[in-house]
Design a protein around this motif. Structure first.
Motif, short mmCIF file in Angstrom:
data_model
loop_
_atom_site.label_atom_id
_atom_site.label_comp_id
_atom_site.label_asym_id
_atom_site.label_seq_id
_atom_site.Cartn_x
_atom_site.Cartn_y
_atom_site.Cartn_z
N TRP A 191 0.68 -1.15 -0.40
CA TRP A 191 0.00 -0.20 -0.20
C TRP A 191 1.09 1.20 0.19
O TRP A 191 2.41 1.62 0.49
CB TRP A 191 -1.12 -0.09 1.16
N GLN A 192 0.63 2.52 -1.07
CA GLN A 192 1.85 3.22 -0.82
C GLN A 192 0.38 4.59 -1.33
O GLN A 192 -0.47 4.91 -1.64
CB GLN A 192 2.23 3.48 -2.41
N ALA A 193 0.94 5.76 0.24
CA ALA A 193 -0.23 6.67 0.19
C ALA A 193 -0.31 7.21 -0.91
O ALA A 193 1.15 7.78 -1.64
CB ALA A 193 0.24 7.35 1.08
N HIS A 194 -0.99 8.31 -1.72
CA HIS A 194 -0.82 8.89 -2.86
C HIS A 194 0.01 9.85 -2.30
O HIS A 194 0.92 10.85 -3.45
CB HIS A 194 -2.36 9.45 -3.84
N ARG A 195 -0.19 10.51 -1.52
CA ARG A 195 0.75 12.07 -1.03
C ARG A 195 0.96 11.60 0.60
O ARG A 195 -0.25 10.50 1.29
CB ARG A 195 -0.48 13.41 -0.58
N PRO A 196 1.92 11.91 1.28
CA PRO A 196 1.86 11.39 2.82
C PRO A 196 0.75 11.75 3.42
O PRO A 196 0.34 12.95 3.51
CB PRO A 196 3.22 12.23 3.56
N LEU A 197 0.44 10.38 4.35
CA LEU A 197 -0.63 10.38 5.36
C LEU A 197 -0.52 10.77 6.53
O LEU A 197 0.63 10.13 7.56
CB LEU A 197 -1.18 8.68 5.75
N SER A 198 -1.31 12.23 7.03
CA SER A 198 -0.69 13.09 8.31
C SER A 198 -1.33 11.94 9.63
O SER A 198 -2.18 11.30 9.47
CB SER A 198 -1.21 13.65 8.46
N VAL A 199 -0.31 12.07 10.55
CA VAL A 199 -0.63 10.98 11.38
C VAL A 199 -1.00 11.67 13.13
O VAL A 199 0.05 12.27 13.31
CB VAL A 199 0.10 9.57 11.88
N THR A 200 -1.62 11.28 14.02
CA THR A 200 -1.72 12.11 15.42
C THR A 200 0.26 12.34 15.91
O THR A 200 0.48 11.22 15.88
CB THR A 200 -2.59 11.75 15.68
N ASP A 201 -0.20 13.29 16.27
CA ASP A 201 1.01 13.26 18.18
C ASP A 201 1.23 12.12 18.71
O ASP A 201 2.44 11.45 19.09
CB ASP A 201 0.87 14.95 18.62
N GLY A 202 -0.24 11.45 19.11
CA GLY A 202 -0.35 9.93 20.02
C GLY A 202 0.15 9.49 18.95
O GLY A 202 1.11 8.28 19.91
#
Length: 258
Positions: A191-202
């Motif tokens: 699986w590859q993100a079309h654009r980098p996927l943001s994740v939470t600080d937690g």
């Protein structure tokens, strides 16, 4: 206070390594490529991390407490995405990020969240296609998504209070504090993100602690779009009870066990 591992030195050469260690070209203040919080190579131990693709190499920096100095081999397309992310040329996507699967039958939606298991928070990814996945070479109406993953080493989950087993050869590419891809053996992107996927600080804090990500997968229509992590957990619990959940534990790309 810069750390340059032997494998990084072998890639960049002794001259460049000595130049960095002497402070010429060291980053000073930087954003950790793992947790994305500020760092200072003049005040704290800092790792040099070299991302290497087919044609591109990018030297990044991280808190030594997050990841050691190392070389991370990644697909060229992923590395180009990481470069755009680091330089700010590509906005991060939010929510889940669809990715086409071979044959174009469906896209894989992937959602990040924190899963509580025996009192500990674990960073997790939940994968669900948008349509049934046919076995390659077949045209039938059946859904072989879970059987195909089980053949790859994913384990059927009947209890979400258990930590999934590690899956050899698979890993998670997290660069510049964002999710880029799930890698199969041979550093091939499953699986590859079309654009980098943001994740939470937690989520980033949890993955920096465990150095592993729990990856859950379910057939289309099983999990759905859940607005809260407690509802996501409820959906996972239901899928497990109904025999529609598989999972695996994966290290970060370049970490031991990748």
């Amino acid at each position: 206070m810069l750390e340059v591992s032997d494998e990084v030195r072998a890639e960049i050469g002794d001259e460049e390594a000595e130049r960095l260690l002497a402070g010429d070209g060291s980053p000073g203040s930087y954003d950790c490529t793992s947790c994305r919080t500020p760092g200072d190579s003049e005040r704290e131990q800092t790792s040099t991390v070299l991302f290497v693709g087919d044609e591109t190499a990018v030297l990044a920096f991280a808190h030594a407490g997050c990841i050691p100095s190392q070389v991370v081999a990644v697909p060229e397309a992923d590395l180009q995405g990481a470069v755009r992310s680091i330089t700010g040329d590509s906005p991060a996507s939010a929510g889940d990020a669809p990715q086409s699967v071979p044959g174009g039958q469906a896209v894989l939606g992937i959602t990040s969240g924190l899963i509580l298991i025996n009192g500990d928070l674990h960073p997790a990814l939940v994968v669900e296609p948008t349509a049934p996945i046919a076995r390659p070479g077949t045209t039938g109406p059946g859904d072989d998504f879970l059987p195909l993953l089980i053949e790859q080493g994913f384990i059927p989950m009947t209890d979400t209070e258990e930590v999934p087993q590690a899956l050899s050869g698979w890993s998670i590419l997290l660069a510049a504090g964002q999710l880029h891809s799930v890698l199969q053996p041979g550093q091939v992107a499953w699986w590859q993100a079309h654009r980098p996927l943001s994740v939470t600080d937690g989520w980033r804090a949890a993955v920096n602690k465990t150095q592993r990500v729990l990856v859950y997968a379910a057939p289309v229509g099983t999990i759905g779009q859940q607005p809260r992590e407690d509802l996501l957990r409820d959906a996972l619990d239901k899928a497990a009870r109904n025999g529609k959940l598989v999972a695996a534990s994966m290290p970060l790309a370049g970490t031991p066990g990748a």
